[in-house]
Design a protein around this motif. Structure first.
Motif, mmCIF file in Angstrom:
data_model
loop_
_atom_site.group_PDB
_atom_site.id
_atom_site.type_symbol
_atom_site.label_atom_id
_atom_site.label_comp_id
_atom_site.label_asym_id
_atom_site.label_seq_id
_atom_site.Cartn_x
_atom_site.Cartn_y
_atom_site.Cartn_z
ATOM 1 N N TYR A 192 0.838 -1.194 0.000
ATOM 2 C CA TYR A 192 0.000 0.000 0.000
ATOM 3 C C TYR A 192 0.874 1.246 0.000
ATOM 4 C CZ TYR A 192 -3.686 -3.259 1.198
ATOM 5 O OH TYR A 192 -4.564 -4.309 1.186
ATOM 6 N N GLN A 236 -3.346 0.691 -3.643
ATOM 7 C CA GLN A 236 -2.765 -0.652 -3.486
ATOM 8 C C GLN A 236 -1.906 -0.865 -4.716
ATOM 9 O OE1 GLN A 236 -5.400 -3.974 -2.539
ATOM 10 N NE2 GLN A 236 -4.185 -5.285 -3.885
ATOM 11 N N SER A 291 3.165 -0.941 4.207
ATOM 12 C CA SER A 291 2.285 0.208 3.978
ATOM 13 C C SER A 291 3.171 1.439 4.020
ATOM 14 C CB SER A 291 1.204 0.290 5.053
ATOM 15 O OG SER A 291 0.397 -0.853 5.019
#
Lengths: 492, 878
Positions: free
Chosen positions: A338, A418, A451
């Motif tokens: 992400y 994403q 992330s």
């Protein structure tokens, strides 16, 4: 002169250096292993006598000393073998064991602190090494366990990676060619970046947008001063002047070590708080010798010189404190990655009246493919299917960018994606009329399960994020398709 | 502007019992009106409502007249007279009206609430009527010995791991399982009741005084409330469950080391004006230490109240004042002789203390009740309580003695998921009124504060916590940044960071400024360092910035500290309170976890230490305490456990943790006090043990360094387990108030006001059971909101500006899946705001008035205002 304990260094025959300097394959000259080279140990009472540690090796490269000072790790090739490997040698016993098993073109290796992965039962000790890898055919940074298992690439960029070094905070600093495989040209910019041992959070460390020069061979002193070599003049072994930064503010504390702009300095390493071991060759001289250098005054003291060899990568043999380890949720390759940005309008770039960041409406995500892999047909097909054009980058000699998708930017300047994991990525902000407002200058990547958060676009690297719950994070991420769904590879 | 005298927030003491009395009327009427035998009606009720078989409801026979005569009190007499004169239906209407708050009856509520009578009283009947067996069994069972078990040596260690500070035989938490009637308290015990008899009949069957008075009946004649409760398996399991604290001691052999009781833990200190004495608050030892500065030796230790914290001297240097956090007092001590002159209750959890320049008034920052107490020293009386922000912590008085500043560690309640805004409260010290309230945007954990001598500018320490940004990385200050605030004379506030990239200055705790105003010293509790700040350079730096820079960039920039921080110097472990001695021009600091004082010369060069006499040995518990307070466990030393859990408690913020989705599942910070026995942990109950909660998961998603070694983890967990429960200041020493007692009955009720049986899962006691008020399971009570749902989140439920009405989002979205949450312990609730798993409820009341629209989080929709207030009063007493 201070008392000098046992020192280990690399000797490269001068002839080999010259031959390699003329080689068309740049990587072999700068990253090793070097044919005919040897790793030796030298004691203070031994005068000019050295003990060879790597008897029986046809080529060896730069080495790293273990935290307990008993072993060395290096890339080398035995005389009876046809390909190189990463090896670990017990210095006193002179016994070497092979760490890596796969046939690759190994370059350099360093010890790392342990890493704990969420899907494992306990931390494991790691090493990092560079080796040539597909698809770009440039050296990539890998990690593996000490037994050679669990090999993972942790850099994903079309540019060559070299000269890894473990900082005291557990990050790996490495040199990254901004110009891809052809970056050896005098105009190339090679900057220092850091990455964690799991490949996450790649971040500029020094000179990401500095004038053309090659920067490598980093070392850290006990007080947190980091020294590296900045090479502007031609030298077969990338010698140059010495530059220091503070580890904690590396982007803002650059200082050229006085007296090091003349001649060529190479492979510094810590000796004590203000003194380093460094190899030095005067302009016009044949070979490098090992010196002690006072960082404040720039005063040099010769320790050892064998004119038949370039004496490089000298390290004092002594134990050192292992840097902090790392815990990570970067797992296997099938985890999504992400990327989110808090506000693309936060930037340190000067105001551009024609292209203010506040006009950004969409963000374009590009990936890199080897130049040969993108045919005109594919580009046309891609444009027809997606409406996105491949974005050729003049700075990339061996790769070009392919747009994967355009995602919305929310009113507060945030976006949330994403993205395909472990591939080179680059981001451009797009205005209302499709104009490119800002473009990243280098490639980055996001590891599987990572992330990655950004504050803005080209924001001040010392700025912390504003405490906002941004609009993008109130919605699901925009899914950026992988390259395979955008571009087909040409038939062989 | 809020200002005024603090009032007890408990509800009225004269509330009505009638609504409960009305509960079973419909059921009774149905049974009687249909002509169905009462037993059949009961069976029918059970068949239609399976849950109702647990409600212990009864069809109530008409009370005999002799029983009425026995019932004293005006309310009973009133009811009796009404009953005699009014038709039944009219009486029913009257009761219903009363239940809807239309009527108020003056009556002493205590008279209508049952008392505990003791096992001997039970035995006096049950031993002679063929039902003696239970009593006999009790006498030979371990229930009878349960109280004496608290006198065993192991009990002390168990209590320590439960966060209990008092002896086990006096701890309500221990007594709730080891005795009977502990929660209600001695006020509700008859003379025949003895807690020393252990777990008695009334532990399961409830207080029995009404049953004794009306032995023939099973329920009150006017209420569905049974006179005596039927025992249930649930009651057994509330206590008979394996508790980690007991396991650690009885199975794993954990014991407190003798040294654990001998540590000093100096937290704050004050220098006598003549520069010859240093007075140090020793938090762990409950003492004040006196150090002779010229000799560098401890000359005296003075016992004071529980957990001394703030300390100061009057301007003449004759009296030392010290606040004691757990005993809620300020102590006045003769500075020369060490004699205690007086002590005075000032407010809940007092921390900072300061005396006015004339020595006539004393101000204390009462962290536990968000007030500042004003004490008239001559009269030894609290004359005012001023409303401060959330968690007032430290105070500072200006040179002229006119202006006083109060820092607050928690942000003010605000819009959900908005950046925290904390408060600096300014008090006019001459009139003792709140003069101004300054908002410190984006900051929390405002602790030490000091005026720059000769100016009206003040400096204070702060955190800038990035709680709205997902915790995904630690580089670049993405989780917590640490800095300084500057309150200028004109009221403008600047903030700058003391952190540098990958080299944070974690947990800035206190600040002291040299007498010439040129140097400020800041203690970094998490990094074991002192930062020496050039005050002039700091002020010049911020004043040269543009407005945008001062509001947006400087508070968030890691590259500015080098412009005003001249040195960061290492000091002994966990530096906290600081004091500057103008006579010797020396800074003194309290190294809390090294049991020593350190001294730094004015140039900020040399450091010397003065040991305070604590044990040389570092016990495992002490190691755990050091780990808890150390930021070395975090990449870049950015934060420690204490950064979010000051005093083992909360910082009042909600965080977005990476593991459960970015931007989703925000979770409220939970207190660590007495936490061990509340397993499982995390809001989803995903971590069965504290070791798992603090183990690899913490490392992977928070600290990003290697997990603790098993030895470190053991020590840390044991320390966390010993973090002390604070006394509940809403609970009287003699037990629950009548209002709280009625609230407890509502908490334990089994039928609603309309007489309908409440499904077991909707009863408070189903989830909040036992001494800790948690069944330690995960349940669905429909408090989940749309951003708690698994992905994908429905986009149409998203409001661009704010979350809007969170309550509506919960229930408008029919597609919201149910999300189970861990049942939290109900411990000192007034001090744990905000509430719910995500901190969306700012007050206890909001849990039900905003977020319980479908009654799944307890059946509360039918409660009258007064019943609701009783319930809140009870919850606050837990």
């Amino acid at each position: 002169m201070p008392e000098v304990p046992s020192v280990i260094f690399l000797q490269i025959p001068v002839e080999t250096s010259d031959v390699e300097a003329g080689a068309t394959d740049d990587s072999s000259s700068r990253k090793g292993p070097f044919p005919g080279a040897r790793i030796v140990q030298w004691g203070p009472g031994a005068a000019d006598k050295v003990a060879t540690l790597t008897e029986g090796f046809a080529a060896v490269g730069r080495f790293d000393l273990s935290f307990d000072g008993r072993k060395i790790l290096f890339a080398g090739r035995r005389r009876d073998e046809s390909y190189s490997a990463i090896l670990e040698m017990d210095i006193d016993r002179r016994t070497a064991r092979r760490v890596t098993r796969e046939p690759r073109r190994y370059r350099e290796a360093v010890y790392l602190s342990p890493i704990y992965r969420f899907d494992e039962d306990r931390p494991h000790r790691l090493i990092a090494f560079t080796a040539d890898a597909e698809p770009f055919g440039v050296p990539v940074l890998f990690t593996c366990r000490l037994d050679g298992s669990d090999v993972r690439p942790i850099t994903h960029t079309p540019s060559a990676v070299r000269s890894p070094y473990l900082l005291s905070d557990g990050r790996i600093v490495f040199s990254l060619m901004a110009g891809g495989p052809g970056g050896a040209s005098p105009s190339a910019v090679e900057a220092l970046y850091t990455v964690f041992a799991d490949g996450a959070d790649v971040f500029p460390f020094a000179a990401p947008h500095a004038p053309p020069a090659r920067r490598s061979m980093t070392t850290e002193l006990p007080d947190g001063t980091v020294v590296y070599v900045e090479s502007r003049d031609p030298d077969p072994l990338d010698g140059g002047r010495l530059v220091t930064v503070r580890r904690v503010r590396s982007l803002s504390t650059r200082r050229v070590v006085p007296g090091t702009t003349e001649g060529f300095y190479h492979s510094p390493s810590g000796f004590d708080d203000r003194t380093i071991l460094v190899s030095y060759r005067a302009s016009g001289a044949e070979s490098y010798g090992i010196h002690l250098l006072d960082l404040e005054s720039g005063r040099r003291t010769l320790l050892f010189d064998d004119p038949r060899y370039d004496d490089l990568f000298a390290r004092v043999r002594r134990p050192r404190t292992p840097p902090a380890g790392r815990s990570t949720n970067v797992r296997s390759d099938d985890q999504p990655a992400y990327l989110y940005c808090l506000d693309v309008r936060i930037t340190r770039d000067g105001a551009d009246a024609a292209h203010p960041p506040s006009r950004a409406r969409r963000v374009r995500i590009l990936t890199a493919v080897p130049t040969l892999a993108v045919s005109k047909k594919n580009t046309a097909e891609q444009q027809e299917r997606t409406g996105f054009a491949s974005a050729p980058d003049p700075n990339d000699h061996g790769a070009r960018g392919v747009a994967l998708a355009e995602a919305p930017i929310y009113e507060d300047g945030s976006f949330y994606l994403q993205v395909p994991a472990a591939v080179p990525l680059r981001v451009e902000t797009i205005g209302e009329n499709g104009e490119v407002l800002q473009r990243m200058r280098s490639w980055f990547w996001v590891m599987p399960g990572e992330s990655r958060g950004c504050i803005g676009c080209h924001e001040d690297r010392e700025r912390t994020p504003p405490d906002r719950h941004v609009l993008a994070l109130r919605n699901p991420p925009f899914v950026v398709p992988p390259l395979s769904s955008v571009v087909r590879r040409p038939a062989k | 502007m809020r200002e005024g005298v603090m009032q007890e927030t408990g509800p009225s003491e004269t509330l009505l019992q009638a609504p409960l009395d009305a509960d079973l009327r419909p059921l009774q009427r149905k049974a009687k009106g249909t002509g169905v035998p009462r037993n059949s009606a009961r069976e029918e009720s059970r068949r239609l409502k399976p849950a109702a078989r647990y409600t212990e409801t009864r069809s109530i026979p008409k009370p005999p007249a002799r029983d009425m005569k026995r019932m004293p009190g005006p309310w009973q007499r009133f009811r009796a007279s009404c009953k005699a004169r009014l038709p039944r239906c009219l009486w029913g209407m009257l009761v219903m009206l009363a239940g809807s708050d239309c009527l108020t009856f003056a009556q002493s509520p205590a008279e209508s609430l049952p008392l505990f009578v003791g096992q001997e009283r039970c035995r006096s009947c049950h031993a002679s009527h063929g039902s003696a067996q239970p009593c006999s069994l009790h006498r030979i069972s371990r229930h009878a010995e349960s109280f004496t078990a608290l006198r065993r040596p192991e009990a002390v260690s168990i209590a320590a791991l439960s966060g209990v500070v008092e002896p086990p035989v006096r701890s309500r938490y221990c007594l709730e399982c080891h005795a009977t009637g502990a929660e209600e308290g001695p006020r509700w015990w008859q003379a025949t009741f003895h807690a020393e008899d252990g777990v008695q009949c009334e532990a399961c069957h409830g207080p029995g005084s009404l049953h004794v008075e009306h032995p023939a009946r099973t329920a009150s004649p006017y209420s569905n409330r049974p006179l005596i409760r039927r025992g249930s398996r649930q009651r057994c399991t509330e206590c008979h469950q394996p508790l980690p604290s007991h396991r650690e001691v009885l199975e794993r052999g954990f014991r407190l080391a003798p040294e654990d009781e001998q540590y000093k833990t100096p937290v704050n200190l004050a220098v006598r004006p003549d520069g010859r004495r240093l007075y140090i608050a020793l938090e762990r030892a409950d003492r004040v230490s006196v150090v002779d500065i010229p000799n560098g030796r401890v000359i005296r230790e003075i016992p004071v109240g529980r957990r001394p914290h703030g300390i100061t001297l009057d301007p003449a240097g004759r009296t030392v004042y010290v606040t004691c956090r757990l005993s809620d007092e300020v102590w006045a001590i003769d500075a020369e002789t060490g004699d205690v002159r007086w002590r005075l209750p000032v407010g809940r959890d007092p921390h900072g203390v300061v005396v006015t320049r004339d020595g006539k008034r004393l101000f204390t920052a009462n962290t536990g009740e968000n007030t500042v107490s004003v004490v008239d020293v001559a009269r030894r009386k609290v004359v005012k309580r001023l409303i401060a922000g959330q968690g007032p912590w430290d105070l500072a008085l200006s040179d002229d003695g006119m202006r006083m500043l109060v820092t607050n560690i928690r942000p003010n309640p605000g819009v959900f998921r908005a950046p925290p805004v904390s408060e600096i409260t300014e008090i006019d010290a001459t009139t003792a009124v709140v003069a101004r309230r300054f908002s410190v945007d984006g900051a929390n954990m405002l602790q030490g504060v000091a005026f720059v001598p000769g100016t009206r500018t003040a400096l204070f320490v702060l955190h800038r916590t990035k709680n709205l940004v997902p915790i995904t990385r630690l580089q670049q200050g993405w989780v917590i940044t640490n800095g300084l605030g500057i309150l200028h004379e004109d009221g403008r506030i600047d903030q700058v960071l003391l952190d540098e990239p990958v080299a944070a200055f974690a947990d800035p705790t206190d600040i002291a400024i040299s007498a010439d105003g040129r140097k400020a010293f800041v203690s970094g509790g998490g990094v074991d360092e002192i930062a020496v700040v050039d005050v002039a350079a700091l002020l010049k730096f911020v004043e040269n910035g543009s407005d945008e820079s001062r509001s947006e960039i400087l508070p968030n920039h890691l590259g500015s500290a080098h412009r005003f921080v001249r040195r960061r110097m290492a000091v002994p472990v966990n530096p906290r309170g600081l004091a500057f001695d103008p006579v010797r021009e020396t800074l003194y600091g309290a190294a809390a976890l090294a049991d020593s004082i350190f001294a730094v010369d004015a140039a900020g060069e040399a450091v010397r230490t003065i040991p305070l006499g604590g044990p040389d040995r570092i016990t495992p518990l002490r190691r755990g305490e050091r780990l808890f307070h150390s930021a070395a466990v975090t990449f870049g030393r950015q934060f420690s456990c204490r950064s979010c859990h000051p005093d083992g408690h909360i910082n009042g913020l909600t965080f977005d943790i990476e593991a459960d989705g970015l931007g989703l599942h925000p979770v409220d910070n939970r207190s660590l006090r007495g936490i061990l026995d509340t397993a499982p942990f995390k809001w989803n109950g995903g971590n069965a043990t504290l070791a798992r909660q603090c183990g690899p998961r913490l490392a992977v998603f928070f600290t990003r360094l290697l997990p603790y070694s098993s030895e470190d983890l053991d020590d840390l967990v044991h320390y966390i387990a010993t973090i002390e429960r604070h006394p509940n200041r809403y609970r009287r020493r003699d037990g629950l108030t009548p209002a709280q007692r009625r609230g407890k009955m509502i908490f334990e009720r089994t039928v609603d006001n309309a007489g309908r049986a409440i499904p077991i899962s909707e009863r408070c006691t189903f989830c909040h059971a036992g001494a800790l008020k948690t069944n330690r399971q995960q349940v669905v009570v429909d408090t989940a909101m749309w951003f708690d749902a698994p992905l994908p989140v429905p986009r149409d439920l998203f409001n661009a500006d704010e979350y809007g009405d969170l309550g509506n989002y919960v229930y408008v979205d029919t597609g919201t899946p149910s999300v189970p949450f861990d049942v939290p312990q109900l411990e000192n609730l007034p001090e744990t705001a905000p509430y719910l798993h995500n901190g969306a409820a700012r007050t206890l009341e909001e849990i039900w008035t905003r977020f319980n629209m479908v009654n799944h989080h307890g059946r509360t929709g039918d409660l009258t205002r007064r019943q609701f207030n009783d319930l809140i009063a009870y919850l606050k007493s837990l």
